[in-house]
Design a protein around this motif. Structure first.
Motif, PDB file in Angstrom:
ATOM      1  N   MET A  78       0.816  -1.207   0.000  1.00  0.00           N
ATOM      2  CA  MET A  78       0.000   0.000   0.000  1.00  0.00           C
ATOM      3  C   MET A  78       0.854   1.263   0.000  1.00  0.00           C
ATOM      4  O   MET A  78       0.563   2.237  -0.687  1.00  0.00           O
ATOM      5  N   TRP A  79       1.934   1.240   0.802  1.00  0.00           N
ATOM      6  CA  TRP A  79       2.794   2.431   0.916  1.00  0.00           C
ATOM      7  C   TRP A  79       3.974   2.405  -0.058  1.00  0.00           C
ATOM      8  O   TRP A  79       4.761   3.328  -0.083  1.00  0.00           O
ATOM      9  N   LYS A  80       4.124   1.295  -0.817  1.00  0.00           N
ATOM     10  CA  LYS A  80       5.145   1.181  -1.861  1.00  0.00           C
ATOM     11  C   LYS A  80       6.577   1.132  -1.310  1.00  0.00           C
ATOM     12  O   LYS A  80       7.522   1.568  -1.974  1.00  0.00           O
ATOM     13  N   PHE A  94       4.168   8.616   8.035  1.00  0.00           N
ATOM     14  CA  PHE A  94       3.529   7.993   6.883  1.00  0.00           C
ATOM     15  C   PHE A  94       2.201   8.651   6.499  1.00  0.00           C
ATOM     16  O   PHE A  94       1.411   8.073   5.755  1.00  0.00           O
ATOM     17  N   TRP A  95       2.012   9.906   7.005  1.00  0.00           N
ATOM     18  CA  TRP A  95       0.775  10.629   6.709  1.00  0.00           C
ATOM     19  C   TRP A  95       1.088  12.026   6.220  1.00  0.00           C
ATOM     20  O   TRP A  95       2.034  12.666   6.685  1.00  0.00           O
ATOM     21  N   LEU A 121       0.923   8.864   2.832  1.00  0.00           N
ATOM     22  CA  LEU A 121       1.977   9.388   1.967  1.00  0.00           C
ATOM     23  C   LEU A 121       2.906   8.240   1.597  1.00  0.00           C
ATOM     24  O   LEU A 121       3.603   7.685   2.453  1.00  0.00           O
ATOM     25  N   ARG A 122       2.872   7.864   0.323  1.00  0.00           N
ATOM     26  CA  ARG A 122       3.697   6.743  -0.121  1.00  0.00           C
ATOM     27  C   ARG A 122       5.174   7.134  -0.154  1.00  0.00           C
ATOM     28  O   ARG A 122       5.533   8.302  -0.044  1.00  0.00           O
ATOM     29  N   PRO A 179       0.129  10.930  -2.522  1.00  0.00           N
ATOM     30  CA  PRO A 179      -0.873  10.746  -1.467  1.00  0.00           C
ATOM     31  C   PRO A 179      -1.927   9.715  -1.867  1.00  0.00           C
ATOM     32  O   PRO A 179      -2.139   9.456  -3.050  1.00  0.00           O
ATOM     33  N   PHE A 180      -2.569   9.127  -0.891  1.00  0.00           N
ATOM     34  CA  PHE A 180      -3.707   8.232  -1.142  1.00  0.00           C
ATOM     35  C   PHE A 180      -4.593   8.243   0.093  1.00  0.00           C
ATOM     36  O   PHE A 180      -4.129   8.499   1.213  1.00  0.00           O
ATOM     37  N   GLU A 181      -5.874   7.976  -0.121  1.00  0.00           N
ATOM     38  CA  GLU A 181      -6.853   8.065   0.956  1.00  0.00           C
ATOM     39  C   GLU A 181      -6.937   6.748   1.730  1.00  0.00           C
ATOM     40  O   GLU A 181      -6.999   5.671   1.139  1.00  0.00           O
TER      41      GLU A 181
END
Length: 245
Positions: free
Chosen positions: A159-161, A176-177, A203-204, A209-211
């Motif tokens: 998910m966070w790559k 991580f945010w 925050l990858r 960004p992703f929700e």
């Protein structure tokens, strides 16, 4: 006697130095409580103990016994044993200590056998929980009470790559945010209420960004004291984009 007050079964086996034939010559009274068989029953029936060992464990137990005798060093056997009038096996941890004569030949063994069923069951439950966490489709994070990460599962990396645990472990939950203040508020509410559920923007590694839908709670130890924090994360980016469309 002192042996009667010990929770383990104490036993002694005499071993013929030439033929290595084994003869059970002492079993403590705790055998009755643990196995349902009295000491004299084991002494009168040399094969009784091994007949109660689970068939899947018999060969390994025999090999371990032979290794202990031939190496002349102590060793531990672990196997399942069926007590009298029981339908379920118990787990036995059985430590053997060989005795040698002046020429170094093994002439006997003292043993201590204990019921470790509760411990094995607890270990199995823990293993199952760990497997469930590691294989979860949700990203799982475990931190100490200050938010320092000690564990993430495979879904977190996806998910966070991130590719390496070294890039994640021992870092702060806050890293991580995208909104640090929002993440700090989550930590604050967790300490106050013991749980939190809501949405944050992750925050990858590449900065994109992703929700995320985040569910977090405080996990207590056996005495009820806060021990660590656990968070479960779901990527809801697509559903949020659909809502805005």
């Amino acid at each position: 006697t002192i042996l009667d007050n010990i929770n383990e079964i104490i036993y002694r086996v005499r071993i013929d130095a030439e033929t290595l034939e084994q003869t059970l010559e002492f079993v403590s009274a705790q055998s009755t409580r643990i196995t349902g068989y009295r000491p004299e029953e084991f002494l009168q029936d040399a094969g009784l103990w091994f007949r109660r060992v689970h068939s899947e464990d018999t060969e390994a137990s025999i090999r371990a016994t032979e290794a202990i005798i031939h190496s002349r060093t102590s060793g531990t056997r672990v196997y399942r044993l069926l007590p009298r009038d029981r339908d379920e096996y118990i787990w036995i941890e059985d430590k053997m200590v060989p005795e040698t004569d002046r020429s170094g030949r093994v002439v006997g063994c003292w043993g201590v056998a204990r019921d470790i069923t509760e411990r094995r069951n607890a270990e199995e439950q823990l293993r199952m929980k760990e497997e469930a966490i590691s294989s979860s489709l949700n990203a799982i994070m475990i931190t100490d009470l200050e938010g320092v990460i000690s564990y993430v599962n495979a879904s977190f990396f996806k998910m966070w790559k991130y590719l390496s645990a070294g890039d994640v472990l021992n870092r702060s939950f806050l890293d991580f945010w995208r909104n640090q203040d929002g993440a700090k508020d989550v930590m604050k509410r967790l300490r106050e209420r013991g749980h939190w559920r809501g949405e944050l923007t992750g925050l990858r590694k590449d900065g994109s960004p992703f929700e995320v839908q985040l569910m977090a709670n405080v996990v207590a130890d056996a005495e009820g004291r806060p021990h660590h924090l656990m968070a479960s994360c779901i990527d809801i980016t697509e559903s949020k984009q659909t809502e805005r469309a």
